[in-house]
Enzyme design. Structure first.
Site, PDB file in Angstrom:
ATOM      1  N   SER A 151      44.702  41.666  36.600  1.00 45.00           N
ATOM      2  CA  SER A 151      44.154  41.891  35.115  1.00 45.00           C
ATOM      3  C   SER A 151      45.992  41.622  33.677  1.00 45.00           C
ATOM      4  O   SER A 151      45.722  40.864  33.936  1.00 45.00           O
ATOM      5  CB  SER A 151      43.823  43.658  35.458  1.00 45.00           C
ATOM      6  OG  SER A 151      43.239  43.488  33.977  1.00 45.00           O
ATOM      7  N   ASP A 188      33.493  38.603  37.779  1.00 40.58           N
ATOM      8  CA  ASP A 188      34.554  40.030  37.151  1.00 40.58           C
ATOM      9  C   ASP A 188      34.015  39.627  35.824  1.00 40.58           C
ATOM     10  O   ASP A 188      33.599  39.288  34.629  1.00 40.58           O
ATOM     11  CB  ASP A 188      35.707  38.802  36.635  1.00 40.58           C
ATOM     12  CG  ASP A 188      36.918  40.171  37.060  1.00 40.58           C
ATOM     13  OD1 ASP A 188      36.599  41.086  35.493  1.00 40.58           O
ATOM     14  OD2 ASP A 188      37.673  39.786  37.186  1.00 40.58           O
ATOM     15  N   HIS A 222      36.166  43.129  39.504  1.00 39.23           N
ATOM     16  CA  HIS A 222      37.403  42.606  38.863  1.00 39.23           C
ATOM     17  C   HIS A 222      38.533  43.086  39.509  1.00 39.23           C
ATOM     18  O   HIS A 222      38.951  43.691  40.176  1.00 39.23           O
ATOM     19  CB  HIS A 222      37.592  43.739  37.973  1.00 39.23           C
ATOM     20  CG  HIS A 222      39.043  43.977  37.121  1.00 39.23           C
ATOM     21  ND1 HIS A 222      39.117  42.895  36.243  1.00 39.23           N
ATOM     22  CD2 HIS A 222      40.198  44.564  36.907  1.00 39.23           C
ATOM     23  CE1 HIS A 222      40.078  42.789  35.995  1.00 39.23           C
ATOM     24  NE2 HIS A 222      40.696  43.979  35.485  1.00 39.23           N
TER      25      HIS A 222
END
Length: 531
Positions: free
Chosen positions: A243, A470, A500
Site C-alpha cells: 500500500s 483492489d 487490498h
C-alpha cells in the site's frame, strides 16, 4: 474512512487492527552480503560515513530484547512470541541537520531460521501512512514463514507513527467527539461544524506535535530506511512494501537506486496522481469491490440480506445510509452507528474477500435487527479505536504524513465542484471521499511535492504486484508505478483477485512468484498474470 473529513483521504490504511476486528466479529545473486543483522561496526569514529551521517548514527549498535505488548499508540494487543525481538534506532529529526537532535525509531525483528543460508534483512512497511510495523508484522508472521528461512523479518514504526516520535493531536474523548461530526455535510450548518472541527483538530496537532510535524515526510522516512540498512549490516536494502509502503519504497529507490536489493511492491499506490485524483481512484476502486461483493452475495440466495438483484442490493445500502444520516442505529456499547461510520465499516470489509462474510453479517444486523454493532466494530478498526475507547495514532500520523508530503490544499469550493463526478463514480463512497479532499485544510506545515518521485535508473529489478479487484489502491496504479520506476526496473505482476494486496490473497501462483524472486532471485517476465 471515518466520520471525519480528515481521515477519509487515507492512502489505503493497512492495519492488523482490521484483521483483529473481523476475527472478533467471527466470534460474535544473494543480493549483497550482510553481517547477520547484528548491526554496527567494531570501532566507531566521528568521521561521517558515505551517507553523510555521523558515525554516532551509522555505527550505532542495536540492543535487541524481548518485545513488550504493543502500546496504545501502536494499536495495543498482546506481546508477540519469543521469536520476536525489539529495539530502537536513533535517526536525525531533521536530515538537514544530521548532527542535531535525534529521535528513536521502534524496530522489531524475527531472525532467519536458516542462518547459514541467510540473505539479509527483509524490511516491511504495511502502509497507511501511519500503520505501526512493530504491532503489524507479528500478526502476519505466519504468512511470511517461508521468507523467514533466509531473511530476518524486520519492520518498524516510521517517524511520527506508533512509538517513533508519534504525532499526537486529540485526546480519546475529543477524538470520539470529532468522530461524531458529520464528515459528508449536507447543509451549511453541517459544513460549519465540519470545518470548525477541522480547525480544532489542526490546532491540537500543532500544540501537541509542532516539533515533529515538519519532519514526518516520506523522503525522511526513506532516509531512515537507508540508515536502518546500514545499521543492520546489509549492503543492499531488501524490502516488502504494501500500500503506502510501495510509495515509500519508490521514493527510496529514487534516492538510493544502487542500494536496492530484492524489493516487492504489493497493493501499489499510483505515483502520478495528486490527492484529488487519488481519492477519486479510491471511489472507483471501493465501488468496484462493492459491486463484486454484491454479485457474490446475490448468488448466496436466502443467506444474503440484500436479495438476489445486485442493483437493488446497492439501492438497499444507499437507503440504509440515508436513514443513518438522520437516525443512527444503537449498539451494545451505548454508542451509535452513524452514516459515516457505516460507510467506514463497509469499506473495511472490502479490504479482503475473506471479510465479505462479516460484511454480510453486519448488513444483516443493521437491516433486520436494527443494530449497528458489527459495522461499528469494523469502522473502529479503520479509525484505530479499540474496545476500551483508546485510539492508536494511525489517524494523526496519516494526516501529518500526507499533508507534509503533498503541496495541494483544497477548498470547500473545490469539493463542491467535484461532488457530481465523485457521486457518479460511487453512489456509496464518492461523497465521503470527495469531502476527504479537505483533510489538509489549514495544516500548519507546507507540503513538499506535487507527487512522489520514483524514477530509479540503475536500480535492481523491483517486482510490482497489482490486484485487479483492489479497492484501496486500484490496479492501474501498479502499471503507473512500474513505468515510473523505469525500464528494466519495474517488473509488473498482475493478480486476478479481490482485496487490498495480492501476496496474502489466496493465489498460490502470486505467492510462489514473489517467494521465488525474494528467495532465489528469479525475476519473472514483465507482465506475468496470475489467477
Amino acid at each position: 474512512m471515518s466520520s471525519s473529513i480528515r481521515t477519509i483521504r487515507a492512502r489505503a490504511l493497512v492495519s492488523a487492527a482490521v484483521v483483529v476486528a473481523l476475527t472478533a466479529v467471527a466470534g460474535c545473486n544473494d543480493g549483497g552480503g550482510s553481517n547477520n543483522g547484528k548491526g554496527g561496526k567494531d570501532k566507531a569514529s566521528e568521521a561521517p560515513s558515505a551517507s553523510g551521517l555521523p558515525s554516532s548514527l551509522t555505527e550505532q549498535k542495536l540492543s535487541w530484547k524481548s518485545c513488550p505488548a504493543p502500546t496504545t499508540l501502536q494499536g495495543a494487543g498482546e506481546a508477540p512470541g519469543s521469536e520476536w525481538q525489539c529495539s530502537t534506532m536513533r535517526v536525525p529529526l531533521d536530515y538537514a541537520k544530521p548532527d542535531g537532535e535525534t529521535i528513536d525509531l521502534a524496530l522489531i525483528r524475527s531472525e532467519a531460521t536458516k542462518p547459514n543460508k541467510r540473505i539479509g534483512s527483509l524490511i516491511f512497511n504495511f502502509g497507511g501512512p501511519g500503520g505501526s510495523g512493530v504491532s503489524t508484522l507479528p500478526g502476519f508472521g505466519a504468512d511470511y514463514q517461508r521468507l523467514r528461512a533466509r531473511y530476518d523479518l524486520v519492520s518498524f514504526d516510521p517517524r511520527g507513527v506508533g512509538e517513533s516520535a508519534p504525532v499526537k493531536c486529540l485526546s480519546d474523548k475529543e477524538a470520539d467527539a470529532s468522530d461524531a461530526v458529520d464528515g459528508s455535510p449536507d447543509d451549511a450548518t453541517e459544513l460549519a461544524a465540519a470545518t470548525a472541527d477541522q480547525k480544532k483538530y489542526v490546532a491540537a496537532c500543532q500544540k501537541n506535535s509542532a516539533k515533529v510535524l515538519p519532519h514526518v515526510d516520506t523522503v525522511s522516512a526513506a532516509r531512515d530506511m537507508d540508515l536502518m540498512r546500514e545499521v543492520l549490516g546489509d549492503k543492499k536494502l531488501h524490502y516488502f512494501g504494501i500500500s503506502y509502503g510501495t510509495e515509500l519504497g519508490g521514493v527510496y529507490a529514487h534516492l538510493y537506486p544502487k542500494n536496492v536489493g530484492r524489493a516487492v511492491f504489493d497493493a501499489v499506490v499510483d505515483p502520478t496522481e495528486d490527492p484529488e485524483r487519488g481519492n477519486f481512484g479510491q471511489a472507483k476502486g471501493f465501488q468496484l469491490a462493492l459491486d463484486n461483493y454484491l454479485k457474490d452475495c446475490a448468488k448466496k440466495g436466502l443467506t444474503c440480506p440484500l436479495g438476489s438483484d445486485p442493483d437493488k442490493a446497492e439501492q438497499t445500502i444507499i437507503s440504509l445510509l440515508k436513514r443513518l444520516d438522520k437516525n443512527p442505529l444503537p449498539t451494545r456499547s451505548g454508542r451509535e452507528l452513524t452514516q459515516d461510520q457505516a460507510v467506514g465499516g463497509i469499506a473495511a470489509a472490502l479490504y479482503s474477500k475473506d471479510s465479505w462474510q462479516y460484511l454480510t453479517m453486519g448488513l444483516t444486523e443493521a437491516l433486520q435487527a436494527k443494530q449497528g454493532n458489527i459495522l461499528l466494530l469494523m469502522a473502529d478498526s479503520m479509525a484505530g479505536r479499540d474496545e476500551n475507547g483508546h485510539y492508536s495514532n494511525i489517524g494523526p500520523a496519516n494526516v501529518a504524513i500526507n499533508c507534509v508530503d503533498d503541496k495541494q490544499r483544497y477548498t470547500v469550493a473545490d469539493v463542491k465542484a467535484k461532488l457530481p463526478e465523485y457521486r457518479k463514480a460511487s453512489p456509496v463512497f464518492g461523497e465521503f471521499l470527495a469531502w476527504g479532499m479537505l483533510s489538509c485544510m489549514d495544516w500548519p506545515v507546507a507540503g513538499k511535492t506535487d507527487h512522489p518521485e520514483v524514477s530509479a535508473p540503475g536500480s535492481a529489478p523491483i517486482l510490482v504486484v497489482g490486484n485487479t479487484g483492489d479497492p484501496a489502491t486500484p490496479y492501474e496504479g501498479a502499471r503507473k508505478m512500474a513505468k515510473g520506476l523505469g525500464e528494466g526496473v519495474g517488473v509488473e505482476l498482475t493478480n486476478k483477485g479481490e482485496g487490498h494486496g495480492a501476496y496474502n490473497g489466496g493465489s498460490k501462483c502470486t505467492t510462489a512468484v514473489v517467494d521465488d524472486y525474494l528467495l532465489n532471485g528469479k525475476v519473472p517476465a514483465d507482465g506475468k498474470v496470475c489467477s
